[in-house]
Design a protein around this motif. Structure first.
Motif, PDB file in Angstrom:
ATOM      1  N   MET A   1      -1.706 -11.785  10.626  1.00 39.33           N
ATOM      2  CA  MET A   1      -0.952 -10.970   9.676  1.00 39.33           C
ATOM      3  C   MET A   1       0.042 -10.090  10.451  1.00 39.33           C
ATOM      4  N   GLU A   2       1.181  -9.906   9.846  1.00 40.03           N
ATOM      5  CA  GLU A   2       2.199  -9.069  10.473  1.00 40.03           C
ATOM      6  C   GLU A   2       1.734  -7.617  10.518  1.00 40.03           C
ATOM      7  N   THR A   3       1.983  -6.954  11.622  1.00 45.64           N
ATOM      8  CA  THR A   3       1.643  -5.547  11.737  1.00 45.64           C
ATOM      9  C   THR A   3       2.918  -4.713  11.805  1.00 45.64           C
ATOM     10  N   GLY A   4       2.781  -3.429  11.536  1.00 49.14           N
ATOM     11  CA  GLY A   4       3.943  -2.556  11.559  1.00 49.14           C
ATOM     12  C   GLY A   4       3.514  -1.109  11.619  1.00 49.14           C
ATOM     13  N   THR A   5       4.512  -0.231  11.488  1.00 48.39           N
ATOM     14  CA  THR A   5       4.280   1.204  11.567  1.00 48.39           C
ATOM     15  C   THR A   5       4.331   1.808  10.177  1.00 48.39           C
ATOM     16  N   CYS A   6       3.362   2.658   9.880  1.00 52.90           N
ATOM     17  CA  CYS A   6       3.350   3.354   8.595  1.00 52.90           C
ATOM     18  C   CYS A   6       4.502   4.360   8.556  1.00 52.90           C
ATOM     19  N   ASP A   7       5.304   4.306   7.489  1.00 52.45           N
ATOM     20  CA  ASP A   7       6.444   5.213   7.379  1.00 52.45           C
ATOM     21  C   ASP A   7       6.016   6.635   7.058  1.00 52.45           C
ATOM     22  N   ASP A  13       0.784  -0.423  14.541  1.00 52.19           N
ATOM     23  CA  ASP A  13      -0.047  -1.621  14.539  1.00 52.19           C
ATOM     24  C   ASP A  13      -0.943  -1.703  13.320  1.00 52.19           C
ATOM     25  N   ARG A  14      -0.447  -1.235  12.182  1.00 51.76           N
ATOM     26  CA  ARG A  14      -1.218  -1.334  10.944  1.00 51.76           C
ATOM     27  C   ARG A  14      -1.021  -2.738  10.367  1.00 51.76           C
ATOM     28  N   ASP A  15      -2.100  -3.295   9.848  1.00 54.15           N
ATOM     29  CA  ASP A  15      -1.988  -4.590   9.171  1.00 54.15           C
ATOM     30  C   ASP A  15      -2.264  -4.460   7.678  1.00 54.15           C
ATOM     31  N   ASP A  16      -2.289  -3.206   7.186  1.00 51.61           N
ATOM     32  CA  ASP A  16      -2.594  -2.972   5.776  1.00 51.61           C
ATOM     33  C   ASP A  16      -1.436  -2.254   5.068  1.00 51.61           C
ATOM     34  N   LEU A  17      -0.226  -2.462   5.563  1.00 52.15           N
ATOM     35  CA  LEU A  17       0.922  -1.768   4.980  1.00 52.15           C
ATOM     36  C   LEU A  17       1.315  -2.384   3.644  1.00 52.15           C
ATOM     37  N   VAL A  18       1.716  -1.506   2.721  1.00 53.48           N
ATOM     38  CA  VAL A  18       2.208  -1.939   1.416  1.00 53.48           C
ATOM     39  C   VAL A  18       3.550  -1.261   1.181  1.00 53.48           C
ATOM     40  N   THR A  19       4.530  -2.037   0.713  1.00 47.43           N
ATOM     41  CA  THR A  19       5.831  -1.478   0.375  1.00 47.43           C
ATOM     42  C   THR A  19       5.744  -0.822  -0.988  1.00 47.43           C
ATOM     43  N   LEU A  20       6.193   0.428  -1.062  1.00 46.71           N
ATOM     44  CA  LEU A  20       6.064   1.205  -2.297  1.00 46.71           C
ATOM     45  C   LEU A  20       7.160   2.262  -2.343  1.00 46.71           C
ATOM     46  N   GLN A  21       7.150   3.041  -3.402  1.00 49.84           N
ATOM     47  CA  GLN A  21       8.132   4.105  -3.560  1.00 49.84           C
ATOM     48  C   GLN A  21       7.419   5.446  -3.517  1.00 49.84           C
ATOM     49  N   ARG A  22       7.849   6.287  -2.595  1.00 51.12           N
ATOM     50  CA  ARG A  22       7.274   7.623  -2.472  1.00 51.12           C
ATOM     51  C   ARG A  22       7.640   8.466  -3.687  1.00 51.12           C
TER      52      ARG A  22
END
Ligand SMILES: [Zn+2]
Length: 60
Positions: A1-7, A13-22
């Motif tokens: 799974m792709e990993t990334g940085t929590c905004d 290196d998070r693999d549980d990121l979800v795109t959403l609106q703050r």
């Protein structure tokens, strides 16, 4: 799974990121509804989704 940085918290290196609106919630005066403003599209980890107001991306 792709990993990334929590905004939100900046955790890497998070693999549980979800795109959403703050959401920014400003408490109103007693007896009044809080003011809710939508803000940036971000990617958040599970912990931030638990602690901070947000909404799913609008359809489309
Ligand atoms: Zn986070």
């Amino acid at each position: 799974m792709e990993t990334g940085t929590c905004d939100s918290c900046g955790d890497v290196d998070r693999d549980d990121l979800v795109t959403l609106q703050r959401l920014y919630v400003t408490p109103g005066a007693p007896g009044e509804e809080p003011e809710v403003r939508t803000a940036d599209i971000e990617r958040w980890c599970a912990a931030c989704r638990t602690h901070y107001p947000h909404q799913p991306l609008p359809e489309g």
